[in-house]
Design a protein around this motif. Structure first.
Motif, PDB file in Angstrom:
ATOM      1  N   LEU A  80       6.095 -13.932  -7.619  1.00 49.42           N
ATOM      2  CA  LEU A  80       5.894 -12.724  -8.253  1.00 49.42           C
ATOM      3  C   LEU A  80       4.561 -12.498  -7.681  1.00 49.42           C
ATOM      4  CD1 LEU A  80       6.866 -13.805 -12.114  1.00 49.42           C
ATOM      5  CD2 LEU A  80       8.252 -12.839 -10.245  1.00 49.42           C
ATOM      6  N   ALA A  81       3.766 -13.042  -7.257  1.00 48.24           N
ATOM      7  CA  ALA A  81       2.505 -12.888  -6.645  1.00 48.24           C
ATOM      8  C   ALA A  81       2.483 -11.546  -5.843  1.00 48.24           C
ATOM      9  CB  ALA A  81       2.045 -14.029  -5.825  1.00 48.24           C
ATOM     10  N   ALA A  82       1.426 -10.692  -5.929  1.00 43.11           N
ATOM     11  CA  ALA A  82       1.323  -9.603  -5.275  1.00 43.11           C
ATOM     12  C   ALA A  82       0.042  -8.922  -5.799  1.00 43.11           C
ATOM     13  CB  ALA A  82       2.545  -8.512  -5.673  1.00 43.11           C
ATOM     14  N   GLN A  83      -0.297  -7.875  -4.871  1.00 41.07           N
ATOM     15  CA  GLN A  83      -1.418  -6.681  -5.229  1.00 41.07           C
ATOM     16  C   GLN A  83      -0.587  -5.992  -5.662  1.00 41.07           C
ATOM     17  OE1 GLN A  83      -3.120  -4.141  -6.268  1.00 41.07           O
ATOM     18  NE2 GLN A  83      -2.736  -3.326  -4.147  1.00 41.07           N
ATOM     19  N   SER A  84      -0.344  -5.625  -6.867  1.00 40.05           N
ATOM     20  CA  SER A  84       0.728  -4.788  -7.420  1.00 40.05           C
ATOM     21  C   SER A  84       0.501  -3.608  -7.841  1.00 40.05           C
ATOM     22  CB  SER A  84       1.495  -5.534  -8.723  1.00 40.05           C
ATOM     23  OG  SER A  84       0.736  -5.328  -9.826  1.00 40.05           O
ATOM     24  N   GLY A 101       3.232  -8.280   1.200  1.00 38.47           N
ATOM     25  CA  GLY A 101       4.318  -8.361   2.303  1.00 38.47           C
ATOM     26  C   GLY A 101       4.268  -9.920   2.782  1.00 38.47           C
ATOM     27  N   MET A 102       3.359 -10.008   3.631  1.00 37.47           N
ATOM     28  CA  MET A 102       3.185 -11.319   4.534  1.00 37.47           C
ATOM     29  C   MET A 102       3.403 -12.500   3.530  1.00 37.47           C
ATOM     30  SD  MET A 102       3.323 -11.162   7.509  1.00 37.47           S
ATOM     31  CE  MET A 102       2.668 -13.065   7.926  1.00 37.47           C
ATOM     32  N   GLY A 103       2.728 -12.524   2.153  1.00 38.95           N
ATOM     33  CA  GLY A 103       2.869 -13.412   1.184  1.00 38.95           C
ATOM     34  C   GLY A 103       4.377 -14.017   1.171  1.00 38.95           C
ATOM     35  N   VAL A 104       5.175 -13.022   1.127  1.00 36.01           N
ATOM     36  CA  VAL A 104       6.700 -13.373   0.981  1.00 36.01           C
ATOM     37  C   VAL A 104       7.193 -14.163   2.173  1.00 36.01           C
ATOM     38  CG1 VAL A 104       9.012 -12.393   0.468  1.00 36.01           C
ATOM     39  CG2 VAL A 104       7.141 -11.031  -0.255  1.00 36.01           C
ATOM     40  N   LEU A 105       6.829 -13.769   3.321  1.00 35.21           N
ATOM     41  CA  LEU A 105       7.033 -14.330   4.387  1.00 35.21           C
ATOM     42  C   LEU A 105       6.565 -16.045   4.534  1.00 35.21           C
ATOM     43  CD1 LEU A 105       8.608 -14.550   7.266  1.00 35.21           C
ATOM     44  CD2 LEU A 105       6.882 -13.225   8.267  1.00 35.21           C
ATOM     45  N   ASN A 106       5.322 -15.939   4.242  1.00 42.05           N
ATOM     46  CA  ASN A 106       4.891 -17.417   3.897  1.00 42.05           C
ATOM     47  C   ASN A 106       5.383 -18.403   3.139  1.00 42.05           C
ATOM     48  OD1 ASN A 106       2.379 -16.838   5.844  1.00 42.05           O
ATOM     49  ND2 ASN A 106       1.387 -16.019   4.129  1.00 42.05           N
ATOM     50  N   LEU A 107       5.793 -17.627   2.187  1.00 39.62           N
ATOM     51  CA  LEU A 107       6.814 -18.622   1.081  1.00 39.62           C
ATOM     52  C   LEU A 107       8.108 -18.932   1.491  1.00 39.62           C
ATOM     53  CD1 LEU A 107       7.249 -19.778  -1.708  1.00 39.62           C
ATOM     54  CD2 LEU A 107       8.238 -17.673  -2.261  1.00 39.62           C
ATOM     55  N   MET A 128      10.180   0.908  -3.429  1.00 28.82           N
ATOM     56  CA  MET A 128      10.901   0.972  -2.040  1.00 28.82           C
ATOM     57  C   MET A 128      11.669   2.199  -1.979  1.00 28.82           C
ATOM     58  SD  MET A 128      11.672  -3.203  -1.661  1.00 28.82           S
ATOM     59  CE  MET A 128      13.198  -3.113  -2.655  1.00 28.82           C
ATOM     60  N   PHE A 129      11.984   2.559  -3.113  1.00 29.53           N
ATOM     61  CA  PHE A 129      13.061   4.029  -2.924  1.00 29.53           C
ATOM     62  C   PHE A 129      12.093   5.081  -2.763  1.00 29.53           C
ATOM     63  CE2 PHE A 129      15.666   1.222  -5.842  1.00 29.53           C
ATOM     64  CZ  PHE A 129      16.639   1.266  -4.972  1.00 29.53           C
ATOM     65  N   GLY A 130      10.679   4.953  -3.425  1.00 29.19           N
ATOM     66  CA  GLY A 130       9.707   5.946  -3.030  1.00 29.19           C
ATOM     67  C   GLY A 130      10.202   7.601  -3.110  1.00 29.19           C
ATOM     68  N   PHE A 131      10.221   8.152  -2.160  1.00 29.24           N
ATOM     69  CA  PHE A 131      10.762   9.584  -1.753  1.00 29.24           C
ATOM     70  C   PHE A 131      12.339   9.543  -1.863  1.00 29.24           C
ATOM     71  CE2 PHE A 131      11.789  13.174   0.955  1.00 29.24           C
ATOM     72  CZ  PHE A 131      11.214  14.181   0.153  1.00 29.24           C
ATOM     73  N   VAL A 132      12.706   9.579  -3.233  1.00 32.96           N
ATOM     74  CA  VAL A 132      14.133   9.240  -3.296  1.00 32.96           C
ATOM     75  C   VAL A 132      15.348   9.820  -2.787  1.00 32.96           C
ATOM     76  CG1 VAL A 132      13.475   8.030  -5.806  1.00 32.96           C
ATOM     77  CG2 VAL A 132      14.262  10.567  -5.464  1.00 32.96           C
ATOM     78  N   PRO A 145       9.920   4.045   1.295  1.00 32.52           N
ATOM     79  CA  PRO A 145       8.724   3.840   0.574  1.00 32.52           C
ATOM     80  C   PRO A 145       7.644   5.029   0.661  1.00 32.52           C
ATOM     81  CG  PRO A 145       8.813   2.316   2.449  1.00 32.52           C
ATOM     82  CD  PRO A 145      10.211   2.964   2.165  1.00 32.52           C
ATOM     83  N   ARG A 146       6.440   5.193  -0.302  1.00 32.35           N
ATOM     84  CA  ARG A 146       5.558   6.132  -0.052  1.00 32.35           C
ATOM     85  C   ARG A 146       4.273   5.642  -0.337  1.00 32.35           C
ATOM     86  NH1 ARG A 146       6.092  11.743   0.768  1.00 32.35           N
ATOM     87  NH2 ARG A 146       5.559  12.469  -1.260  1.00 32.35           N
ATOM     88  N   SER A 147       4.053   4.557  -0.275  1.00 30.39           N
ATOM     89  CA  SER A 147       2.616   3.901  -0.293  1.00 30.39           C
ATOM     90  C   SER A 147       2.475   2.334   0.496  1.00 30.39           C
ATOM     91  CB  SER A 147       2.321   3.360  -1.738  1.00 30.39           C
ATOM     92  OG  SER A 147       3.034   2.351  -2.191  1.00 30.39           O
ATOM     93  N   PRO A 148       1.543   2.006   0.949  1.00 26.82           N
ATOM     94  CA  PRO A 148       1.209   0.507   1.698  1.00 26.82           C
ATOM     95  C   PRO A 148       1.991  -0.188   0.704  1.00 26.82           C
ATOM     96  CG  PRO A 148      -0.479   1.886   1.780  1.00 26.82           C
ATOM     97  CD  PRO A 148       0.037   2.613   0.836  1.00 26.82           C
ATOM     98  N   TYR A 149       2.007  -0.216  -0.575  1.00 28.98           N
ATOM     99  CA  TYR A 149       2.551  -1.152  -1.398  1.00 28.98           C
ATOM    100  C   TYR A 149       4.051  -1.195  -1.236  1.00 28.98           C
ATOM    101  CZ  TYR A 149       4.558  -2.986  -5.650  1.00 28.98           C
ATOM    102  OH  TYR A 149       5.397  -3.645  -6.602  1.00 28.98           O
ATOM    103  N   GLY A 150       4.619   0.226  -1.192  1.00 34.12           N
ATOM    104  CA  GLY A 150       6.069   0.301  -1.109  1.00 34.12           C
ATOM    105  C   GLY A 150       6.649  -0.191   0.286  1.00 34.12           C
ATOM    106  N   VAL A 151       5.746  -0.091   1.339  1.00 29.98           N
ATOM    107  CA  VAL A 151       6.021  -0.683   2.615  1.00 29.98           C
ATOM    108  C   VAL A 151       6.085  -2.290   2.435  1.00 29.98           C
ATOM    109  CG1 VAL A 151       5.230  -0.615   4.932  1.00 29.98           C
ATOM    110  CG2 VAL A 151       5.152   1.703   3.614  1.00 29.98           C
ATOM    111  N   ALA A 152       4.962  -2.725   1.907  1.00 25.17           N
ATOM    112  CA  ALA A 152       4.714  -4.219   1.780  1.00 25.17           C
ATOM    113  C   ALA A 152       5.924  -4.850   1.262  1.00 25.17           C
ATOM    114  CB  ALA A 152       3.411  -4.509   1.209  1.00 25.17           C
ATOM    115  N   LYS A 153       6.416  -4.070   0.018  1.00 23.25           N
ATOM    116  CA  LYS A 153       7.428  -4.704  -0.905  1.00 23.25           C
ATOM    117  C   LYS A 153       8.774  -4.544   0.029  1.00 23.25           C
ATOM    118  CE  LYS A 153       6.200  -6.253  -4.710  1.00 23.25           C
ATOM    119  NZ  LYS A 153       6.210  -7.784  -5.160  1.00 23.25           N
ATOM    120  N   LEU A 154       9.016  -3.469   0.742  1.00 25.34           N
ATOM    121  CA  LEU A 154       9.999  -3.669   1.534  1.00 25.34           C
ATOM    122  C   LEU A 154      10.138  -4.653   2.641  1.00 25.34           C
ATOM    123  CD1 LEU A 154      12.802  -1.876   1.864  1.00 25.34           C
ATOM    124  CD2 LEU A 154      11.502  -0.141   3.461  1.00 25.34           C
TER     125      LEU A 154
END
Ligand code: NDP
Ligand code: GDR
Length: 332
Positions: A80-84, A101-107, A128-132, A145-154
């Motif tokens: 669940l960890a994120a800059q959310s 993003g990278m946190g997921v790959l580290n895990l 991740m759906f952003g601009f639906v 995705p429509r934000s750096p957050y959305g891109v990282a989650k994707l």
């Protein structure tokens, strides 16, 4: 006894999930980044802090996760960890991508390298759906995705899917739509508004400034959503699920609902501030949770109105306790 590791345990979902798993008899390990500012207020609020074993670690530090996983061999890991906060992601895009993003790959790599036989839940997002690309989004809807957050989650979502398909990981990606609660951080619009309602009632502020009132979101209750996370890991095979209510409400209507709880007209108190608009907005998100209902037997139990009322009441109580007559200030 089953052991579950939760990253992001001090956040809204971490607290509700820990409470849920403790009630199921799990031994709960909470990964705690070692910072001077870490706060356990949500876990204290639920009265569960003493039942959790805290282990130092950070999703940007693979060595800390390897150590925890090797030592405790958790059967389930909930990442669940994120800059959310989407709004901050433009100010801190690199940090957001490193953590979210990278946190997921580290895990995932820590699990692969430790050869831990565990099930993994990844906290993916409707952002991740952003601009639906479809008016109602489900597991087959293309992402934009429509934000750096959305891109990282994707990135985290596709890594989770790839580790499942490449290495046979039992890894699930929960595509959760917005979910709120009295434990929501003040950064997010629902809690910003319910907190403002309580302060206005107590005479502590006169207005609340918001950004885009026309955006709409599919808002659920966090306490309901953590059950869906757990259910995903109890299935025979790993899969991805949209978790949503199936109803979207505008920010404006959310404000009206919150102010209605105390008999006030939101339009007398809500102002818009252009600096609070985002560089790119996600106008509307609306999820179709049919797959979760069919396979997990999950559906949202708490209505949007009940969630907002719960939040307003919790904030009224907090403000009363903090500034009430006992302290000699601002009686309602
Ligand atoms: P919160 O922002 O409340 O919690 C995030 C947690 O991550 C906090 O415990 C935070 O710790 C922790 N964290 C931040 N950076 C690191 C790090 N480098 N290493 C380890 N832990 C870190 O989020 P929510 O509880 O609302 O959401 C949980 C997850 O679900 C997040 O991944 C979020 O992106 C995702 N999500 C949330 C939705 C929602 O509507 N709530 C919807 C869809 C997805 P600290 O407080 O100390 O910074
Ligand atoms: P969101 O939640 O970006 O959907 O991400 P947030 O509550 O921040 O914004 C929802 C919508 O409200 C509009 N808005 C404002 N938002 C904030 N925070 N503050 C304001 O003053 C304000 N005024 C209007 C926003 O523009 C937006 O349209 C949440 C997070 O929990 C993510 O981590 C999660 O992945 C998604 O939900 C699903």
């Amino acid at each position: 006894m089953k052991t579950a590791l939760i990253t992001g345990i001090t956040g809204q979902d971490g607290a509700y999930l820990a409470e849920f798993l403790l009630k199921k008899g799990y031994h709960v390990l909470g990964m705690l980044p070692q910072r001077s500012s870490t706060s356990l207020w949500r876990l204290d609020d639920l009265g569960i802090t003493e039942q959790i074993r805290f282990v130092p670690g950070d999703v940007t530090d693979i060595s800390s996760m390897l150590k925890i996983i090797k030592q405790y061999k958790p059967g389930e890991i909930y990442n669940l960890a994120a800059q959310s906060f989407v709004g901050s992601a433009w100010q801190q895009p690199i940090l957001t991508c490193n953590v979210t993003g990278m946190g997921v790959l580290n895990l995932l790599e820590a699990v692969r390298l430790s050869q831990c036989d565990c099930k993994i839940y990844q906290a993916s997002s409707s952002e991740m759906f952003g601009f639906v690309q479809q008016p109602v989004q489900d597991e087959r809807t293309p992402f934009y995705p429509r934000s750096p957050y959305g891109v990282a989650k994707l990135f985290g979502h596709w890594m989770t899917v790839n580790y499942r398909e490449s290495y046979g990981f039992f890894a699930c990606s929960g595509i959760l739509f917005n979910h709120e609660s009295p434990l929501r951080s003040l950064h997010f619009v629902t809690r910003k508004v319910t907190h403002a309602v309580a302060r206005i009632v107590h005479g502590l502020q006169s207005k609340v400034k918001l950004g885009n009132l026309d955006a709409s979101r599919d808002w659920g209750f966090a306490g309901d959503y953590v059950e869906a996370m757990w259910l995903m890991l109890q299935q025979d095979k790993p899969d991805d699920f949209v978790i949503a209510t199936g109803r979207a409400v505008s920010v404006r209507h959310m404000c009206q609902t919150a102010f209605d709880c105390v008999g006030l007209d939101y339009s007398d108190y809500v102002e818009t501030d252009p600096t609070l608009f985002r560089p790119a907005e996600v106008d509307t998100l609306l999820g179709d949770p049919s797959k979760a209902k069919k396979i997990l037997g999950w559906e949202a139990k708490t209505s949007f109105e009940e969630t907002i009322r719960m939040m307003v009441e919790a904030d009224l109580k907090r403000v009363r306790e903090q500034f009430g007559p006992k302290k000699g200030t601002h009686a309602p």
